[in-house]
Design a protein around this motif. Structure first.
Motif, mmCIF file in Angstrom:
data_model
loop_
_atom_site.group_PDB
_atom_site.id
_atom_site.type_symbol
_atom_site.label_atom_id
_atom_site.label_comp_id
_atom_site.label_asym_id
_atom_site.label_seq_id
_atom_site.Cartn_x
_atom_site.Cartn_y
_atom_site.Cartn_z
ATOM 1 N N GLN A 264 -27.349 1.611 -38.362
ATOM 2 C CA GLN A 264 -28.029 2.274 -39.475
ATOM 3 C C GLN A 264 -29.521 1.985 -39.416
ATOM 4 O O GLN A 264 -29.946 0.833 -39.307
ATOM 5 N N ASP A 265 -30.333 3.028 -39.505
ATOM 6 C CA ASP A 265 -31.775 2.893 -39.326
ATOM 7 C C ASP A 265 -32.478 2.436 -40.593
ATOM 8 O O ASP A 265 -33.379 1.607 -40.547
ATOM 9 N N LYS A 266 -32.096 2.980 -41.724
ATOM 10 C CA LYS A 266 -32.721 2.631 -42.992
ATOM 11 C C LYS A 266 -31.632 2.221 -43.978
ATOM 12 O O LYS A 266 -30.454 2.495 -43.773
ATOM 13 N N THR A 267 -32.034 1.589 -45.057
ATOM 14 C CA THR A 267 -31.046 1.129 -46.041
ATOM 15 C C THR A 267 -30.616 2.239 -46.982
ATOM 16 O O THR A 267 -29.684 2.069 -47.764
ATOM 17 N N THR A 268 -31.283 3.383 -46.937
ATOM 18 C CA THR A 268 -30.948 4.496 -47.824
ATOM 19 C C THR A 268 -29.604 5.115 -47.440
ATOM 20 O O THR A 268 -29.390 5.493 -46.293
ATOM 21 N N VAL A 269 -28.703 5.206 -48.411
ATOM 22 C CA VAL A 269 -27.393 5.819 -48.204
ATOM 23 C C VAL A 269 -27.215 6.912 -49.263
ATOM 24 O O VAL A 269 -27.551 6.712 -50.435
ATOM 25 N N VAL A 270 -26.684 8.059 -48.859
ATOM 26 C CA VAL A 270 -26.471 9.183 -49.776
ATOM 27 C C VAL A 270 -24.977 9.357 -50.029
ATOM 28 O O VAL A 270 -24.186 9.481 -49.080
ATOM 29 N N TYR A 271 -24.581 9.348 -51.303
ATOM 30 C CA TYR A 271 -23.201 9.607 -51.710
ATOM 31 C C TYR A 271 -23.166 10.962 -52.414
ATOM 32 O O TYR A 271 -23.989 11.236 -53.297
ATOM 33 N N THR A 272 -22.218 11.818 -52.069
ATOM 34 C CA THR A 272 -22.141 13.151 -52.667
ATOM 35 C C THR A 272 -20.872 13.320 -53.484
ATOM 36 O O THR A 272 -19.907 12.556 -53.332
ATOM 37 N N MET A 273 -20.833 14.323 -54.351
ATOM 38 C CA MET A 273 -19.743 14.495 -55.304
ATOM 39 C C MET A 273 -18.412 14.838 -54.635
ATOM 40 O O MET A 273 -17.353 14.696 -55.252
ATOM 41 N N ASP A 274 -18.465 15.265 -53.373
ATOM 42 C CA ASP A 274 -17.210 15.557 -52.676
ATOM 43 C C ASP A 274 -16.658 14.335 -51.937
ATOM 44 O O ASP A 274 -15.726 14.450 -51.144
ATOM 45 N N GLY A 275 -17.247 13.186 -52.230
ATOM 46 C CA GLY A 275 -16.759 11.948 -51.628
ATOM 47 C C GLY A 275 -17.407 11.605 -50.301
ATOM 48 O O GLY A 275 -17.014 10.641 -49.644
ATOM 49 N N GLY A 276 -18.424 12.365 -49.918
ATOM 50 C CA GLY A 276 -19.097 12.104 -48.650
ATOM 51 C C GLY A 276 -20.114 10.980 -48.742
ATOM 52 O O GLY A 276 -20.584 10.618 -49.823
ATOM 53 N N LYS A 277 -20.442 10.452 -47.594
ATOM 54 C CA LYS A 277 -21.411 9.367 -47.508
ATOM 55 C C LYS A 277 -22.198 9.549 -46.213
ATOM 56 O O LYS A 277 -21.618 9.726 -45.145
#
Length: 339
Positions: A264-277
């Protein structure tokens, strides 16, 4: 007496060469890049334009005649390293030679001898030894923070498909050389010992174009080893994985472990309403080890200016090449190879 300035000639203006070129152009105290050499006139012109220099050469022999040049950085395909380094040594130029040092042990020994006989520095480009995280891990290991060392596992997987010339193992020494020389040096450095036995398995899983003409080519390899001091080693290497540039190390001791690296390059993680990451992934070694390359170049110039020792020697390069050759032998024969 400290030399005021080290004038650098870059031999090889490809991706890795330009990392060094940019460093010496503006970021290395006491150094100045004054010329670039590459068989491609187009590459020379592009490099000279970016680096702000005027002197270019397509023949390294002509570049070495320039008496203003104090040192060269050799970043060409491995098969040319021996001849260029020996010529540079005879011309009285200090040398930073990228890994892999050469094709075989004899070539390495000839390069070392030429540097010694002509009283010039010879440093090999294992830049991970200059990476802050790797240096810290070595300090912790040597301090006994995890007890006695048991195992060093090193993994490097590159995203890109190899260039066509790399398919011929006799010309490139394969991924063990082109990609995993860094792992071999890391394992040797952390273990504080020499490889004693190696056993390697490999296969071609990504490069279908190479299978017919180059049946010996492999793009994935696993190498297990035992060191002379009893420490165990495990290397995992790959090319063409596409998902990112993956470089990680695990150091296991009797009282704990040390982990190095993260995909992982950066600490930013995106979580989406369909359960994705999703998260950003390291895409290139040029980005991951940018500061390590700079520290490596600074260290080389410091050794030249102060007439001190280089931190990564020709012998370090030689020992890595011996392991590459032994690993390739093990892949072909299916046997454990003793060094």
């Amino acid at each position: 007496m400290i030399k005021d300035r080290v004038n650098i000639c870059l031999i090889g203006a490809g991706r890795a060469g330009m990392i060094h070129g940019r460093n010496f152009a503006s970021r290395v105290p006491g150094a100045c890049i004054i010329s670039v050499c590459d068989p491609s006139e187009e590459a020379c012109a592009a490099a000279a334009g970016e680096l702000g220099i005027t002197d270019t050469f397509t023949d390294y022999r002509e570049a070495l005649k320039d008496e203003r040049v104090d040192a060269v950085v050799v970043v060409t395909p491995t098969a040319y390293h021996r001849d260029i380094v020996i010529a540079a040594a005879k011309a009285g130029k200090h040398i930073l030679c990228e890994k892999p040092m050469a094709m075989n042990a004899q070539e390495c020994e000839e390069m070392i001898q030429a540097a010694e006989e002509n009283h010039v520095k010879l440093q090999v480009g294992f830049m991970r030894r200059f990476d802050a995280s790797f240096v810290r891990a070595k300090e912790l290991l040597d301090s006994g923070a995890v007890g006695d060392l048991v195992l060093v596992k090193s993994l490097t997987r590159g995203p890109s498909i190899p260039k066509p010339w790399m398919y011929d193992i006799h010309k490139s020494n394969g991924p063990l050389a082109e990609v995993n020389s860094h792992d071999i040096d890391t394992m040797r450095w952390f273990s504080g010992s020499e490889f004693q036995t190696v056993y390697a398995l490999a296969g071609n899983y990504h490069c279908g174009d190479a299978r017919q003409d180059f049946p010996d080519f492999y793009d994935n390899v696993i190498l297990n080893a035992r060191f002379a001091n009893g420490v165990l080693g495990c290397l995992d290497g790959a090319q063409g994985v596409r998902y990112g540039y993956d470089a990680r190390v695990e150091i296991l001791g009797t009282k704990g472990s040390i982990m190095l690296g993260d995909l992982q390059d950066k600490t930013t993680v995106v979580y989406t309403m369909d359960g994705g990451k999703t998260a950003d992934v390291v895409q290139s070694w040029m980005h991951l080890f940018r500061e390590a390359y700079l520290n490596e170049d600074i260290s080389f110039v410091k050794a030249v200016r102060e007439d001190g020792p280089v931190l990564v020697t020709g012998r370090d390069g030689l020992m890595a090449v011996r392991v590459v050759n032994a690993g390739n032998q093990s892949i072909v024969t299916g046997n454990v190879v003793e060094l």
